[in-house]
Design a protein around this motif. Sequence first.
Motif, short mmCIF file in Angstrom:
data_model
loop_
_atom_site.label_atom_id
_atom_site.label_comp_id
_atom_site.label_asym_id
_atom_site.label_seq_id
_atom_site.Cartn_x
_atom_site.Cartn_y
_atom_site.Cartn_z
N MET A 144 -4.35 -3.12 -3.52
CA MET A 144 -3.71 -2.01 -2.27
C MET A 144 -3.24 -0.90 -3.09
N PHE A 145 -3.34 -0.63 -3.96
CA PHE A 145 -2.87 0.68 -4.60
C PHE A 145 -3.93 1.38 -4.48
N TYR A 173 10.78 6.91 -9.21
CA TYR A 173 9.48 6.36 -7.90
C TYR A 173 8.45 7.37 -7.57
N THR A 174 7.28 7.82 -7.46
CA THR A 174 6.67 8.66 -7.60
C THR A 174 5.04 7.90 -7.25
N SER A 175 3.45 9.23 -6.66
CA SER A 175 2.59 8.96 -6.44
C SER A 175 1.33 9.77 -7.93
N GLU A 176 1.09 8.53 -7.85
CA GLU A 176 -0.24 9.47 -8.66
C GLU A 176 -0.46 10.81 -8.10
N ASN A 177 -0.65 11.12 -7.27
CA ASN A 177 -0.94 12.21 -6.32
C ASN A 177 0.08 13.47 -6.99
N ALA A 178 1.22 13.05 -6.27
CA ALA A 178 2.90 13.47 -6.33
C ALA A 178 2.86 13.84 -8.28
N LEU A 179 2.75 13.16 -8.68
CA LEU A 179 1.93 13.88 -10.23
C LEU A 179 1.59 14.36 -10.78
N GLU A 180 0.37 14.51 -10.06
CA GLU A 180 -0.62 15.02 -10.29
C GLU A 180 -0.84 16.75 -9.46
N GLY A 181 0.75 16.75 -8.54
CA GLY A 181 1.52 18.07 -8.10
C GLY A 181 0.20 18.42 -6.85
N ARG A 182 -0.37 17.70 -5.84
CA ARG A 182 -0.57 17.05 -4.62
C ARG A 182 0.41 16.34 -3.65
N ARG A 183 0.09 15.91 -2.66
CA ARG A 183 0.58 15.99 -1.45
C ARG A 183 0.71 14.41 -1.43
N THR A 184 1.97 13.59 -1.27
CA THR A 184 1.53 12.33 -0.92
C THR A 184 1.74 11.86 0.62
N ARG A 185 0.73 10.81 0.65
CA ARG A 185 0.14 10.66 2.40
C ARG A 185 0.43 9.76 2.22
N TYR A 186 2.09 9.19 3.02
CA TYR A 186 2.47 7.48 3.79
C TYR A 186 1.70 7.30 4.67
N PHE A 187 1.12 7.96 5.57
CA PHE A 187 0.11 7.59 6.91
C PHE A 187 -1.06 8.18 6.61
N LYS A 188 -1.94 6.53 6.70
CA LYS A 188 -3.30 7.78 6.53
C LYS A 188 -3.86 6.34 7.53
N GLY A 217 0.76 -0.77 -0.09
CA GLY A 217 0.04 -0.61 -0.48
C GLY A 217 0.94 1.31 0.48
N ILE A 218 2.42 1.10 0.92
CA ILE A 218 2.44 2.46 1.26
C ILE A 218 3.99 2.18 -0.52
N ALA A 219 4.52 1.62 -0.07
CA ALA A 219 5.39 1.42 -1.55
C ALA A 219 5.36 0.53 -3.03
N LEU A 232 3.67 4.37 -3.83
CA LEU A 232 4.46 4.89 -4.94
C LEU A 232 4.75 3.91 -5.44
N ILE A 233 4.75 4.72 -6.91
CA ILE A 233 5.41 3.48 -8.46
C ILE A 233 6.19 4.23 -9.14
N VAL A 234 6.46 2.91 -9.48
CA VAL A 234 7.67 3.56 -10.83
C VAL A 234 6.75 3.75 -11.98
N SER A 235 7.14 5.40 -12.40
CA SER A 235 6.31 6.40 -13.23
C SER A 235 6.38 6.82 -14.14
N TYR A 236 6.42 6.97 -15.03
CA TYR A 236 6.85 8.22 -16.00
C TYR A 236 6.66 9.67 -15.95
N ASP A 237 7.52 10.84 -16.02
CA ASP A 237 7.09 11.71 -15.83
C ASP A 237 6.33 11.82 -17.55
#
Length: 464
Positions: free
Chosen positions: A220-221, A312-327, A94-96, A226-231
């Motif tokens: 779980m995603f 390594y990034t998240s969908e939220n980060a790619l869309e300019g939002r903060r990544t929340r790891y703990f929720k 879920g996190i990484a 965090l996913i391997v992503s192409y920007d």
Amino acid sequence: MPDSQYQARIPIYPRAVKGRFRNLKWGVLALAYGVYFLLPWLRWEREHAANQAVLFDIPGRRFYLFDLLVHPQDIFWLAALLIILALLLFMVTGIAGRVFCGYFCFQTLWTDVFMLIERWLQGDRAARMRLAEQGGPRATALKGATHGLWLLVAFATGLTFTLYWANAPDLVVAFFTGQAAFAAYATTGFLTVTTYLLAGLLREQVCTYMCPYARFQSVMFDKDTLIVSYDADRGEGAQGRSRPVRGLRTRDEREVKGVGDCIDCGYCVQVCPVGIDIRDGLQYQCIHCALCVDACDTVMDGMKWPRGLVRYTSENALEGRRTRYFKPKTLGYAAPLVLITVLLVWGIAHQTPLDASVSQVRQPLFVQLSDGSIQNSYEIRVHNKAQHPVVLELRLTGLDGAELDTGRIDQLSLMPEQRTTLLARVRYDVPAGAPRQQGVAFELVPVEPEGMDVVRVESQFILR
Ligand code: SF4
Ligand code: SF4
């Protein structure tokens, strides 16, 4: 002829890559291989038992794990361990993302070694592709040597697995002199064949088509995983990607023409062990090994542009939002994980060195003696799980005035791992108006060594 429902396999020739994730993978691989292949040879001093640090002793029905001795009745430890591992896997995924698949899965680790052998003998991607097309004695010899070395590694893997189930030095001698048990040959043979097939021939097909985890891990995603992503924003620009041809060699020139940072070199695709193009977005085949990150970082370093076009990034980060790891979801996994871990550690730390149980002899359930007293008989089973001898005394509690008869046995001496069954008779002069059955308890009181806890087992005394 209808079209086949099965896709023909597209051969994959992953190219070598250097970088921080590749180094991390080599580190994990060295550690995993070191532990797996050396552990059966690690000796562990034990006074009354096998001196192999990790030994799964099936005939003796006990597992040795360093100082921990596990018996079949401790099966709930295994259940707790499996639940802990599953929760840990779900939480980490879920996190990484699929870090387990990319770095720790046996399939990934063994396939990596098999690919290393292949590269070492046949050369890198282009050489291997040429060789695959060629015939002739050189190609045959190189391919033969590759399969030979694969089989050797597969055999070492299979034999090592077998060594965990018996004393390793003795088993190796017995194995190669034809004296080992059939099970040792069968297990080694089975693992040799499966390792060779899975890591040598099937490889990414296992992850793509056979692994059930690959199919359900996406539940779980979420957008914070965090996913391997192409920007794509950076890589494509308004006019897409382009090779660094004249007029498109610098970032400034590309920016003016609306072209992104991806130079379309294909290196990220060539290094991918499952044969996908990360630029097409998140795909279920991707094992998140991050080799494409290393590849693109190498290209960006060469261009003297910032790293991170593939990262390594998240969908939220790619869309300019903060990544929340703990929720809440993370806590939902963490809370039972901590709880079960604490319970398991507590259970192991407080395991009793003596295991006892009692069963009442039922035929007959009770006997009336000539003096009018009632006699019940019990079978008391005792197992000394400690690694030292014990001397025990049996006492009766809970039935005032009752008499305990254990024949001529005053004290019970048990060697480490010894089990015994004791017949105990209890005679009771029944007072008038006593209930039909009464509780009774047997206490196993350690006489030697001192300081051990008394073990109490309870049963019933039947009066009529
Ligand atoms: S796309 Fe990248 S992270 Fe995914 S499997 Fe291929 S190389 Fe590994
Ligand atoms: S390695 Fe980087 S620059 Fe080259 S094709 Fe892949 S994403 Fe584009």
